[in-house]
Design an enzyme around this catalytic site. Structure first.
Site, PDB file in Angstrom:
ATOM      1  N   GLU A  72     -12.909 -17.717  -2.974  1.00 31.70           N
ATOM      2  CA  GLU A  72     -11.660 -17.653  -3.734  1.00 31.70           C
ATOM      3  C   GLU A  72     -11.107 -19.032  -4.081  1.00 31.70           C
ATOM      4  OE1 GLU A  72     -10.267 -17.231   0.650  1.00 31.70           O
ATOM      5  OE2 GLU A  72     -12.041 -16.810  -0.569  1.00 31.70           O
ATOM      6  N   HIS A 115     -15.342 -19.342   1.670  1.00 31.06           N
ATOM      7  CA  HIS A 115     -14.193 -18.797   0.935  1.00 31.06           C
ATOM      8  C   HIS A 115     -14.392 -19.016  -0.571  1.00 31.06           C
ATOM      9  CE1 HIS A 115     -11.329 -17.944   4.275  1.00 31.06           C
ATOM     10  NE2 HIS A 115     -12.097 -18.817   4.907  1.00 31.06           N
ATOM     11  N   CYS A 118     -15.378 -14.733   5.165  1.00 34.60           N
ATOM     12  CA  CYS A 118     -15.145 -15.390   6.453  1.00 34.60           C
ATOM     13  C   CYS A 118     -15.157 -14.355   7.580  1.00 34.60           C
ATOM     14  CB  CYS A 118     -13.855 -16.197   6.396  1.00 34.60           C
ATOM     15  SG  CYS A 118     -13.698 -17.405   7.726  1.00 34.60           S
TER      16      CYS A 118
END
EC number: 6.3.4.2
Length: 545
Positions: free
Chosen positions: A517, A515, A379
């Site tokens: 994750e 993102h 990001c």
């Protein structure tokens, strides 16, 4: 199909691990072949955590459908296969906003709006909607029993349990059983008082999960069961462990899942926890250790980067490398320079908002690029990499993001005013839009360029990843940056927005606007994090020679 409800509450102190306990129980029930979902009810007045400070509340977890939610939903997705949605998390603020909107519309026909029945009914409606279509719904109530904020939620789940009946609802209560070194014994009185508090509002727990730094012996569990009116087999010892992924096996060893399935009359196979056994094995049998520097502005609270922390560990599991995370405040780099980055095997710059510390992140990207250290930008981490490359390689002196400097010479990153989502819907925003819930959010399609690192890692021409941002690469300045050697390797659904960048003449320099994750799990890992951790190991080997 009648949904079975398991309501999870916590007492004595906060941060007992209700989310981990709920997720671990869900993992066991899922391993028995049941369709399980989990919900989190948060007692705070914010409509959602989207505008809350990460250093106060921790990470904001983004679901596939673009909801900004509590970090516990990240735990849920890492433990079970069910994907969370906006129906899996709601707050006091959301409930009151809905009720007040209905009142203004005249839906209540002039009635006096009260906590009971209007607020509690609204809570029950949302819980039932979130549980729809699932065999088991585990509902975690945030906060601690005794807090004034939690009362409407506790009353709502009490009512709902009475409505669906004893065969379809159970209460699981987490408490603390502290060990007093001076006395040399475990103390059960806090648990007794916590249960007493629950009883005062009409809830008798069916199961007690007793948190402690050691195993609670049978005689103490029998004592707790006697005074709290809970069967001894339903008093579960949950001691501290060195890995949260050991919790499913710990609970299974005490037959917690069987207690629930028997009470609910559910016929299902025995739980197969072999996948979790494999995770624990991989965690305990790494071949080497790498140190990854995480350069951020919220490092005083590691939970602000909870999913990134876990994804790095998952990357280590898939590469047989133990990952040590070194948290580095980006502001410290601004004052102390590159010395803070020395000795690292890789550098990660995660997402963030605001100008504070951004120059330190730009310096981190520069250090990684110049010293050929593996770099992963997420990001804002991608945006600072673009800014650094533009300034120091593409000759664009004064390059910046319009988020931080509106009148900069080269605004290589700017506000997204319009984009097309993967379903073809056009979204528009302006600088005057509200802060809450107005970003580019949720799962979006991304096209990967052939012969790129990311295409090789993902093994697919298209991927779906989750987003949470307002700013994007300025396409007008992109040709000059690409001419200097940076390569765009991922594009949005309409191929107009930059999603991934790489530096081809660098061993491993990848940055993504999304993102990754949020989609990493311990059982499956994630292509980007596995590739990043592997690159860290290779960098370490090169430097040891």
């Amino acid at each position: 199909m009648t949904t079975k409800y398991i309501f999870v509450t916590g007492g004595v102190v906060s941060s007992l691990g209700k989310g981990i306990a709920a997720a671990s129980l869900a993992a066991i029930l899922e391993a028995r072949g049941l369709d399980v979902t989990i919900m989190k009810l948060d007692p705070y007045i914010n409509v959602d955590p989207g505008t809350m400070s990460p250093t106060q509340h921790g990470e904001v977890f983004v679901t596939e459908d673009g909801a900004e939610t509590d970090l516990d939903l990240g735990h849920y997705e890492r433990f079970i296969r069910t994907k969370m949605t906006r129906r899996n998390n709601f707050t006091t603020g959301r409930i009151y906003a809905d009720v007040l909107r209905k009142e203004r519309r005249g839906d209540y026909l002039g009635a006096t709006i009260q906590v009971i029945p209007h607020i509690t009914n609204a809570i029950k409606e949302r819980v039932i909607a979130g549980a729809e279509g699932h065999q088991v719904a585990i509902v975690e109530v945030g906060g601690t029993v005794g807090d004034i904020e939690s009362l409407p939620f506790l009353e709502a789940i009490r009512q709902l349990a009475a409505e669906v009946g004893r065969n379809s609802a159970m209460f699981m209560h987490l408490t603390l059983v502290p060990y007093l070194a001076a006395a040399g014994e475990l103390k059960t009185k806090p648990t007794q008082h916590s249960v007493k508090e629950l009883l005062s509002i009409g809830i008798q727990p069916d199961v007690l999960i007793c948190r402690s730094d050691r195993t609670i012996p049978a005689n103490e569990r029998a004592k707790i069961g006697l005074f709290c009116n809970v069967p001894e087999r339903a008093v579960i010892s949950m001691k501290d462990v060195d890995s949260i992924y050991k919790i499913p096996a710990l609970l299974k060893s005490q037959n917690l899942d069987s207690y629930f399935t028997e009470r609910f009359g559910l016929e299902c196979k025995e739980a197969d926890l072999s996948e979790w056994e494999q995770v624990v094995f991989e965690e305990a049998n790494s071949t080497a250790e790498v140190t990854i520097g995480m350069v951020g502005k919220y490092v005083s609270l590691p939970d602000a980067y909870k999913s990134v922390n876990e994804a790095l560990k998952h990357g280590g599991l898939k590469t047989r490398l133990s990952v040590t995370i070194k948290y580095i405040d980006s502001q410290d780099i601004e004052t102390r320079g590159f010395e803070l980055l020395e000795g690292l095997d890789a550098i990660l710059v995660p997402g963030g908002f605001g100008e504070r510390g951004v120059e330190g992140k730009i310096l981190a990207a520069q250090y990684a690029r110049e010293n050929k250290i593996p770099y992963l930008g997420i990001c804002l981490g991608m945006q600072v990499a673009m800014i650094e490359f533009a300034r120091n390689v593409a000759g664009m002196t004064g390059a910046h993001s319009s988020e931080f400097k509106k009148d900069c010479a080269y605004p290589v990153v700017g506000l997204i005013t319009e984009w097309v989502d993967d379903e073809g819907n056009v979204e528009t925003r302006t600088e005057k839009s509200d802060l809450g819930g107005t970003m580019r959010l949720g799962s979006q399609l991304c096209h990967l360029v052939e012969d790129s690192k990311v295409r090789q890692m993902y093994g697919s021409p298209t991927i779906y990843e989750r987003h949470r941002h307002r700013y994007e690469v300025n396409n007008k300045l992109l040709p000059q940056i690409e001419a200097a050697g940076l390569k765009v390797t991922g594009l949005s659904a309409d191929k107009k927005l930059v999603e991934i960048i790489e530096i081809p003449d660098h061993p491993w320099f990848v940055a993504a606007q999304f993102h990754p994750e949020f989609t990493s799990t311990p059982r499956d890992g994630h292509a980007l994090f596995a590739g990043f951790v592997k690159a860290a190991g290779e960098y370490q080997k090169r430097n040891l020679k």
